[in-house]
Design an enzyme around this catalytic site. Structure first.
Site, PDB file in Angstrom:
ATOM      1  CD  GLU A   3      -2.270  -1.964   1.779  1.00  0.00           C
ATOM      2  OE1 GLU A   3      -3.309  -2.613   1.772  1.00  0.00           O
ATOM      3  OE2 GLU A   3      -1.225  -2.356   2.330  1.00  0.00           O
ATOM      4  CB  THR A   4       1.335   4.145  -1.862  1.00  0.00           C
ATOM      5  OG1 THR A   4       2.389   3.300  -2.345  1.00  0.00           O
ATOM      6  CG2 THR A   4       1.829   5.573  -1.796  1.00  0.00           C
TER       7      THR A   4
END
Length: 272
Positions: A48-49
């Site tokens: 994830e970012t």
């Protein structure tokens, strides 16, 4: 004109670099399109970012999370990563409010190197695990299987932590074995000194094959084990290849705290 975005990679749920779960953190000065955030998350290639943007209120930020495949409503390790970055940039800051796309107010506090996050508590309901899914995971027998609606994740409890550590799923067959979940969480009682339960999280349907350490699953995993172990405060260990740890505590029927550490391993500038 090229836009420059201050960007970090942070390892969450660990006290050592290159352990735990790496997340991207992008500090935005302007609003980005969903398509732009999705492309950035795909470019970084992490599970994830997080994209954070200051809201006018003091110490309040909007936060959104993207895997390389899709937007994720709530993510524990990327929240911790974003908090670590802000606490480092603003050392006088002691608490942060993150507001996610669901309108949840996530309160984050720091105490020395420890970061404490307040997250919601979710329930699980019994649901059968398809035989083909178990076969793809390499599991022959289970203790229990349940489902969490908010995260759309199937939980499977097994008896052996040694089996949990040794799982090597066939991810293509796993994807084909179910068509309506975001991921499958496999968990067991821990025989490791100082820990109560362990888990691994596989999500080829909506992210990477395996998420190394997953705070978001503890929104329902904590209540599940609290009921089974009759404990409010527990230590969780994720026995992926990278490994990671956290302390969880149910403080009410609707809230829990997740405590751990995070390590900034990279600071840079993204240009789009």
């Amino acid at each position: 004109m090229t836009e420059r975005i201050e960007t970090y990679i942070v390892d969450s749920f660990t006290d050592k670099p290159f352990k735990g779960n790496p997340a991207g953190v992008c500090i935005l000065n302007n609003t980005l399109l969903n398509e732009q955030m999705q492309l950035i998350a795909k470019e970084l290639g992490l599970s994830e970012t997080a994209f954070i943007n200051k809201i006018e209120e003091q110490n309040k930020y909007s936060i959104r999370y993207f895997s390389p495949i899709m937007e994720i409503p709530l993510c524990g390790h990327a929240t911790m990563a974003a908090a670590k970055v802000l606490f480092e940039i603003f050392p006088e800051m002691e608490k942060i409010h993150f507001e996610n796309i669901q309108g949840l107010d996530l309160l984050i506090k720091k105490s020395g190197a420890t970061i404490e996050m307040e997250f919601p508590v979710f329930d699980t309901v019994p649901q059968n695990a398809p035989e083909e899914l178990l076969k793809a995971l390499g599991i022959k027998e289970i203790v229990n299987s349940e489902f969490n609606q908010e995260t759309n994740i199937l939980l499977i409890e097994i008896e052996s932590d040694k089996l949990l550590q040794s799982l090597s799923p066939d991810f293509e067959k796993l994807k084909q074995s179910h068509n309506s979940i975001n991921g499958v969480l496999v968990t067991t009682i821990s025989q490791r000194n100082g820990y109560d339960f362990e888990s691994r999280y596989f999500w080829p349907w909506s992210g990477t094959n395996e998420d190394p350490v997953t705070g978001g699953t503890h929104t329902f995993l904590s209540k599940y084990w609290s009921t089974r172990l009759n404990k409010k405060k527990m230590n969780s260990y994720q026995c992926s290849e990278r490994t990671g740890f956290m302390e969880v505590e149910l403080i009410s029927d609707k809230k829990l705290t997740i405590k751990s550490e995070a390590q900034i391993v990279l600071k840079g500038e993204l240009r789009i």
